[in-house]
Design an enzyme around this catalytic site. Structure first.
Site, PDB file in Angstrom:
ATOM      1  N   GLU A 186      26.053  22.423  39.788  1.00 18.31           N
ATOM      2  CA  GLU A 186      26.380  23.777  40.225  1.00 18.31           C
ATOM      3  C   GLU A 186      27.293  24.497  39.244  1.00 18.31           C
ATOM      4  OE1 GLU A 186      27.404  23.844  44.373  1.00 18.31           O
ATOM      5  OE2 GLU A 186      25.374  23.217  44.916  1.00 18.31           O
ATOM      6  N   LYS A 201      21.951  27.721  55.167  1.00 22.62           N
ATOM      7  CA  LYS A 201      21.013  27.555  54.049  1.00 22.62           C
ATOM      8  C   LYS A 201      19.622  27.859  54.578  1.00 22.62           C
ATOM      9  CE  LYS A 201      23.404  23.768  51.581  1.00 22.62           C
ATOM     10  NZ  LYS A 201      23.546  22.294  51.539  1.00 22.62           N
ATOM     11  N   ARG A 204      21.458  26.246  47.239  1.00 24.22           N
ATOM     12  CA  ARG A 204      21.252  24.812  47.087  1.00 24.22           C
ATOM     13  C   ARG A 204      21.588  24.470  45.637  1.00 24.22           C
ATOM     14  NH1 ARG A 204      19.110  22.429  51.780  1.00 24.22           N
ATOM     15  NH2 ARG A 204      20.201  20.693  50.800  1.00 24.22           N
TER      16      ARG A 204
HETATM   17  P1  PGA Z   1      22.579  20.446  47.856  1.00 27.17           P
HETATM   18  O1  PGA Z   1      24.161  20.570  47.931  1.00 27.17           O
HETATM   19  O2  PGA Z   1      22.008  21.766  47.676  1.00 27.17           O
HETATM   20  O3  PGA Z   1      22.357  19.484  46.720  1.00 27.17           O
HETATM   21  O4  PGA Z   1      22.174  19.824  49.176  1.00 27.17           O
HETATM   22  C1  PGA Z   1      24.826  21.692  48.390  1.00 27.17           C
HETATM   23  C2  PGA Z   1      25.758  21.355  49.505  1.00 27.17           C
HETATM   24  O5  PGA Z   1      25.882  20.178  49.921  1.00 27.17           O
HETATM   25  O6  PGA Z   1      26.391  22.253  50.046  1.00 27.17           O
HETATM   26 ZN    ZN Z   2      27.427  20.834  51.568  1.00 25.02          ZN
END
Ligand code: PGA
Ligand code: ZN
Length: 444
Positions: free
Chosen positions: A227, A355, A384
């Protein structure tokens, strides 16, 4: 919204022209494989309404996924190491497009209900959650285009709150190749008055942090994780917080920033022994809760995401009672209205991480959001780790007036796309824009 024109002769024989407002009709649905920021394939969908209005959307993908998320169809086999999405593309082309072309693209609720019905499984395993979500998001964009409105305003005529970003400056867990178990260390610039100031502040802190880490740990420490945050060779969470504090202090922003963590605790939970293994030490739930209390007290951490494993509603409730902090459910809630409602009855948390690809369709994400707000919870709209340049969530967070967004560090195209879209929205809204700032814990 288009209009339907027809005429008839009235009783006197005069011709009467009638124009009836009607929902935009789906003219075409297309899908293709594109690459996400990790170089893995994902689904991109185009929905065309009323022959000319195009909506395009990319489906994001998680790496630190919750066990209760809907099924994302992947091809398996050798191609792309098994991550190909040709099966999901064929769900769109061969099943969903023929069923949808010629039918209304709005209201979104009905379109999404139709998508869910066409799949017919509770976990979206027949056609794939990635196929359904692509159409759901692209249709919303196409209908917004047909109405001549920006997406955020199409979703909510009263959209006006610019979010506090939870800026993820140090990466660990599944997002980085270091030994830091906690996945995300974020700063939240609550003490500025505009979103653009919050972004400038964050970027400045990130530059200072770069130099601090490179000096202390060597230049390999400023390699970044999934990220975009640095992935230094740190093991102890408090050492990571110390570096972050130093950077904020040196940048001159100590009074304006609070801190957040995404612990993603399921990923350091040993399910067999029922212990958390953090920085090499086994800890009970009680130990971990006491540790979080010390982080809140001594390190200014005000927001804890997935502090405990993804089925421990009881532990979340205990933590929520003990800490005066934002307790966010991500893997715990998987943007599912039912799980949010259940958590609310237990007092297990006080904020929803939203999400869209966990919900499956836009409408289901909005239902989870509605449930969160009804129970007095906050909402953090989130990306994500596997993203593209698609900035749908920037419009969504403003549409929900949610007040918080989590979309990584202020670097790399798939992250800056979201921040840059928010800058555009801030400019478009002009004096109507309100930066959430210190009210970040109050929903809508
Ligand atoms: P992920 O992580 O998109 O790899 O699931 C993001 C999060 O856990 O907030
Ligand atoms: Zn998370």
């Amino acid at each position: 919204m288009g209009s339907l024109n027809f005429g008839f002769n009235d009783t006197r024989g005069d011709k009467v022209e009638v124009s009836v407002l009607r929902e935009p009709q789906i003219s075409a649905v297309r899908a293709r494989e594109v690459l996400d920021c990790r170089g893995l394939p994902t689904v991109q969908v185009d929905v065309v309404v009323d022959d000319v209005f195009l909506g395009r959307a990319d489906v994001p993908a998680g790496r630190s996924r919750g066990r209760h998320e809907p099924v994302e169809l992947r091809d398996g086999g050798r191609r792309f190491g098994g991550f190909g999405v040709r099966r999901a593309i064929s769900s769109v082309k061969d099943v969903l497009a023929p069923a949808l072309v010629g039918s209304p693209a709005a209201p979104q609720r009905l379109l999404d209900a139709r998508l869910v019905e066409l799949d017919g499984t509770p976990d979206r395993s027949r056609l794939g959650a990635n196929a359904l979500l692509g159409i759901s998001l692209a249709a919303a964009r196409a209908v917004a285009a047909a109405s001549g409105q920006p997406l955020y305003r199409h979703l909510n005529a009263d959209a006006h709150v610019l979010p506090v970003p939870q800026i993820n400056l140090i990466n660990g867990g599944k997002h980085a190749s270091n030994d830091l178990d906690i996945q995300e260390f974020t700063i939240m610039p609550v003490g500025v008055s505009t979103f653009s100031d919050s972004l400038a502040l964050s970027s400045e802190v990130n530059l200072v942090l770069h130099d601090i880490l490179a000096k202390r740990y060597g230049k390999a420490a400023v390699n970044v994780g999934d990220e975009g945050g640095f992935a230094p060779p740190i093991t102890e969470p408090t050492e990571a917080l110390e570096q972050l504090h130093l950077a904020v202090e040196q940048a001159g922003y100590s009074d304006m920033v609070v801190y957040g963590l995404d612990c993603a605790a399921s990923h350091f939970f040993d399910a067999e022994r029922r212990v958390y293994v953090l920085a090499g030490k086994s800890q009970s739930r009680e130990d971990l809760i006491s540790f979080y209390e010390s982080l809140a007290k001594n390190w200014g951490v005000v927001s804890f995401e997935d502090p405990l494993e993804e089925d421990d509603f009881e532990g979340f409730a205990e933590l929520t009672r003990r800490l005066d902090a934002q307790i966010i459910g991500d893997d715990l809630l998987v943007t599912n209205r039912g799980r949010v409602a259940h958590a609310q009855t237990l007092g297990a948390g006080n904020a929803l991480l939203l999400k869209v690809n966990q919900a499956g369709t836009l409408s289901e994400a909005l239902e989870a959001a509605r449930q969160a707000v009804q129970g007095g919870w906050s909402i953090v709209v989130s990306e994500r780790s596997g993203e593209t340049e698609d900035a749908f969530i920037s419009d969504l967070v403003v549409a929900l007036n949610a007040g918080q967004i989590k979309t990584g560090a202020p670097v790399r195209g798939e992250r800056t796309a979201k921040y840059n879209r928010l800058l555009q929205i801030e400019e478009e809204l002009g004096s109507a824009a309100v930066y959430a700032g210190l009210s970040y814990r109050r929903p809508c």
